[in-house]
Design an enzyme around this catalytic site. Structure first.
Site, PDB file in Angstrom:
ATOM      1  N   CYS A   1      -4.376  -3.695 -13.597  1.00  0.00           N
ATOM      2  CA  CYS A   1      -3.784  -4.703 -12.720  1.00  0.00           C
ATOM      3  C   CYS A   1      -2.519  -4.248 -11.990  1.00  0.00           C
ATOM      4  O   CYS A   1      -2.080  -4.911 -11.054  1.00  0.00           O
ATOM      5  CB  CYS A   1      -3.457  -5.958 -13.521  1.00  0.00           C
ATOM      6  SG  CYS A   1      -4.717  -6.422 -14.704  1.00  0.00           S
TER       7      CYS A   1
ATOM      8  N   THR B   1      -5.260  -3.467 -24.949  1.00  0.00           N
ATOM      9  CA  THR B   1      -5.464  -4.531 -23.965  1.00  0.00           C
ATOM     10  C   THR B   1      -4.398  -5.622 -24.032  1.00  0.00           C
ATOM     11  O   THR B   1      -4.005  -6.175 -23.014  1.00  0.00           O
ATOM     12  CB  THR B   1      -6.851  -5.182 -24.152  1.00  0.00           C
ATOM     13  OG1 THR B   1      -6.971  -5.682 -25.493  1.00  0.00           O
ATOM     14  CG2 THR B   1      -7.957  -4.182 -23.882  1.00  0.00           C
TER      15      THR B   1
ATOM     16  N   HIS C   1       2.896 -12.399 -12.326  1.00  0.00           N
ATOM     17  CA  HIS C   1       1.600 -11.787 -12.577  1.00  0.00           C
ATOM     18  C   HIS C   1       0.601 -12.899 -12.904  1.00  0.00           C
ATOM     19  O   HIS C   1      -0.498 -12.923 -12.361  1.00  0.00           O
ATOM     20  CB  HIS C   1       1.694 -10.771 -13.714  1.00  0.00           C
ATOM     21  CG  HIS C   1       0.436 -10.005 -13.937  1.00  0.00           C
ATOM     22  ND1 HIS C   1      -0.184  -9.303 -12.929  1.00  0.00           N
ATOM     23  CD2 HIS C   1      -0.337  -9.838 -15.039  1.00  0.00           C
ATOM     24  CE1 HIS C   1      -1.284  -8.729 -13.407  1.00  0.00           C
ATOM     25  NE2 HIS C   1      -1.398  -9.044 -14.680  1.00  0.00           N
TER      26      HIS C   1
ATOM     27  N   THR D   1      -4.305 -15.997 -18.799  1.00  0.00           N
ATOM     28  CA  THR D   1      -4.701 -15.749 -20.189  1.00  0.00           C
ATOM     29  C   THR D   1      -3.597 -16.236 -21.122  1.00  0.00           C
ATOM     30  O   THR D   1      -2.421 -16.308 -20.745  1.00  0.00           O
ATOM     31  CB  THR D   1      -4.966 -14.259 -20.460  1.00  0.00           C
ATOM     32  OG1 THR D   1      -3.752 -13.525 -20.297  1.00  0.00           O
ATOM     33  CG2 THR D   1      -6.024 -13.707 -19.518  1.00  0.00           C
TER      34      THR D   1
ATOM     35  N   GLU E   1       4.954 -13.258 -20.266  1.00  0.00           N
ATOM     36  CA  GLU E   1       5.672 -13.229 -18.989  1.00  0.00           C
ATOM     37  C   GLU E   1       6.700 -14.347 -18.907  1.00  0.00           C
ATOM     38  O   GLU E   1       7.797 -14.156 -18.376  1.00  0.00           O
ATOM     39  CB  GLU E   1       4.698 -13.316 -17.814  1.00  0.00           C
ATOM     40  CG  GLU E   1       5.391 -13.073 -16.477  1.00  0.00           C
ATOM     41  CD  GLU E   1       4.439 -12.960 -15.296  1.00  0.00           C
ATOM     42  OE1 GLU E   1       4.896 -12.535 -14.219  1.00  0.00           O
ATOM     43  OE2 GLU E   1       3.239 -13.298 -15.447  1.00  0.00           O
TER      44      GLU E   1
ATOM     45  N   LYS F   1      -2.598 -16.250  -8.152  1.00  0.00           N
ATOM     46  CA  LYS F   1      -3.962 -15.945  -8.582  1.00  0.00           C
ATOM     47  C   LYS F   1      -4.816 -17.203  -8.700  1.00  0.00           C
ATOM     48  O   LYS F   1      -6.047 -17.116  -8.737  1.00  0.00           O
ATOM     49  CB  LYS F   1      -3.940 -15.178  -9.908  1.00  0.00           C
ATOM     50  CG  LYS F   1      -3.409 -13.753  -9.762  1.00  0.00           C
ATOM     51  CD  LYS F   1      -3.429 -13.009 -11.074  1.00  0.00           C
ATOM     52  CE  LYS F   1      -3.026 -11.541 -10.901  1.00  0.00           C
ATOM     53  NZ  LYS F   1      -1.619 -11.351 -10.531  1.00  0.00           N
TER      54      LYS F   1
ATOM     55  N   HIS G   1      -7.873 -13.048  -9.604  1.00  0.00           N
ATOM     56  CA  HIS G   1      -7.199 -11.821 -10.013  1.00  0.00           C
ATOM     57  C   HIS G   1      -7.932 -10.649  -9.373  1.00  0.00           C
ATOM     58  O   HIS G   1      -9.056 -10.313  -9.756  1.00  0.00           O
ATOM     59  CB  HIS G   1      -7.211 -11.697 -11.529  1.00  0.00           C
ATOM     60  CG  HIS G   1      -6.388 -10.568 -12.055  1.00  0.00           C
ATOM     61  ND1 HIS G   1      -5.865  -9.582 -11.255  1.00  0.00           N
ATOM     62  CD2 HIS G   1      -5.989 -10.256 -13.316  1.00  0.00           C
ATOM     63  CE1 HIS G   1      -5.196  -8.716 -11.992  1.00  0.00           C
ATOM     64  NE2 HIS G   1      -5.255  -9.108 -13.253  1.00  0.00           N
TER      65      HIS G   1
ATOM     66  N   PHE H   1      -3.290  -3.889 -18.471  1.00  0.00           N
ATOM     67  CA  PHE H   1      -3.787  -3.465 -19.772  1.00  0.00           C
ATOM     68  C   PHE H   1      -2.960  -2.298 -20.313  1.00  0.00           C
ATOM     69  O   PHE H   1      -2.562  -1.398 -19.575  1.00  0.00           O
ATOM     70  CB  PHE H   1      -5.237  -2.989 -19.641  1.00  0.00           C
ATOM     71  CG  PHE H   1      -6.268  -4.075 -19.766  1.00  0.00           C
ATOM     72  CD1 PHE H   1      -5.912  -5.383 -19.990  1.00  0.00           C
ATOM     73  CD2 PHE H   1      -7.615  -3.770 -19.652  1.00  0.00           C
ATOM     74  CE1 PHE H   1      -6.870  -6.372 -20.101  1.00  0.00           C
ATOM     75  CE2 PHE H   1      -8.586  -4.751 -19.758  1.00  0.00           C
ATOM     76  CZ  PHE H   1      -8.210  -6.054 -19.992  1.00  0.00           C
TER      77      PHE H   1
END
Length: 395
Positions: free
Chosen positions: A156, A251, A284, A288, A295, A314, A319, A383
């Site tokens: 990303c 991840t 970002h 999730t 964040e 997003k 994304h 990731f």
């Protein structure tokens, strides 16, 4: 290395499901419009929400004609006059290419491998169709450039890394200008892969909500010409940037957001700015559970009581993986180039039910406007803890 050299940004070329120009994208984000996110059927019969573009809307290209190359070419069309000016000003040997991407033409290699597993015949497949370098090589060959040519694939944060390397190439004197950005598609391979990780939301993504359930993938191409001269007379510069690495998990991000905070703090330091100088922060914000949590903590640590205006776009674009950083920097660019006294901010499409277990963020909603924005920050956290923060400012 000339650390005080200014790096100017051209007007961006943008193709995505939310709009086929930077202005269309910006207007869609200000409306928090997620109408481009629709259900898509993939090989095997599964359905996923995705923000997809239509391949047939864009002209075909020679050699490996595909959606990813078509949308890359269409975005490059929007900056070709600036590229021509750069070649005239500096020469082809002083212009580089830096592209962030993760797809590796799986839209071509995936069906070829499926054919092999069913019939034993690869047909027209060649390993070059999975070459990570092709999206960058295409740019170099299209404009007959002779400078360095690099592809970045750090998930990303790929196009953030491409933009940072572009600035470093210019500051080092290796290049005078660099075409930098990213391109990616939500191929069946990507959708099925993220689906197997249970990372895709069963509904359109809902960033920072207590009801968030994951990401929605999207497709995009976004490119700038970075230069030591203001070729487009935009007055907008890449004022600061930084990268960091968590090395926490393959991840999952560091749950405390330590590496993300380091990237933001270092970007501010490199720009000579404080948190109060940032008028808008593009988060970002993947939707999730773990990304939004870390964040939120990182932003709270860096900005504290400043309560910077922020949003994840997003929810509008999906994304867009390797293209996300460049696409979201294009949104920030549009915020800064507005000549209006009151500037509309990119709003977040979500249910507005902020997770009460996390620090409260000052999330932009539709209709929010501010005065006097001079600098924007954009975050990209990938990731493996590959973190990047970019800051652009108006002279």
């Amino acid at each position: 290395m000339n650390s005080i050299m200014k790096i100017y940004l051209s007007r961006p070329g943008v193709i995505c499901a939310a709009g086929n120009s930077a202005e269309e994208l910006y207007n869609a984000t200000c409306r928090a419009d997620n109408s481009c996110i629709k259900k898509r059927l993939v090989d095997g019969g599964q359905e996923f929400f995705a923000a997809s573009v239509n391949k047939d809307d864009f002209a075909s290209v020679p050699t490996f004609d595909s959606k990813i190359i078509r949308i890359e070419n269409a975005a490059l069309n929007q900056i070709e006059n600036t590229v021509s000016l750069a070649v005239k000003s500096f020469g082809a040997d002083k212009i580089g290419v830096c592209v962030g991407s993760c797809d590796n033409l799986t839209e071509l290699s995936g069906p070829s491998h499926l054919e092999y597993f069913t019939s034993g015949d690869f047909k027209d497949y060649s390993i070059e169709k999975q070459s990570a370098q092709y999206v960058a090589r295409f740019v170099k060959e299209r404009f007959s450039l002779k400078g360095p040519c690099n592809t970045f694939s750090t998930a990303c944060s790929s196009s953030a890394g491409a933009i940072i390397k572009a600035a470093q190439l210019i500051k080092s004197g290796i290049c005078d200008a660099v075409i930098a950005g990213g391109v990616d598609i939500a191929s069946d391979t990507a959708l099925l892969g993220f689906g197997s990780l249970e990372a895709i939301s069963p509904t359109p993504t809902n960033p920072f909500s207590k009801n968030r359930h994951g990401i929605t993938l999207g497709e995009a191409s976004a490119f700038f010409v970075l230069s030591r001269e203001d070729l487009d007379k935009t007055g907008i510069t890449l004022a600061g940037y930084s990268e960091s690495a968590d090395a926490y998990h393959m991840t999952s991000p560091d749950p405390e957001g330590t590496g993300a905070a380091i990237a933001m703090e270092s970007a501010l330091k490199s720009a000579g700015l404080t948190p109060k100088d940032i008028g808008y922060l593009n988060l970002h914000g993947t939707g999730t559970k773990f990304n939004d949590s870390m964040e939120s903590k990182a932003v709270d640590k860096v900005f504290g009581s400043v309560k910077v205006h922020c949003s994840s776009t997003k929810g509008t674009t999906g994304h867009t993986l390797g293209a996300a950083a460049a696409l979201e920097l294009a949104v920030c660019f549009e915020v800064l180039q507005s000549d209006k006294k009151e500037v509309a901010l990119p709003a977040q499409h979500w249910d507005k039910l902020q997770d009460e277990e996390l620090p409260v963020l000052n999330i932009v909603n539709e209709g929010d406007v501010v005065e006097g924005i001079r600098a924007c920050m954009s975050n990209s956290f990938a990731f493996g803890g590959s973190n990047a923060s970019l800051i652009i400012s108006k002279e």
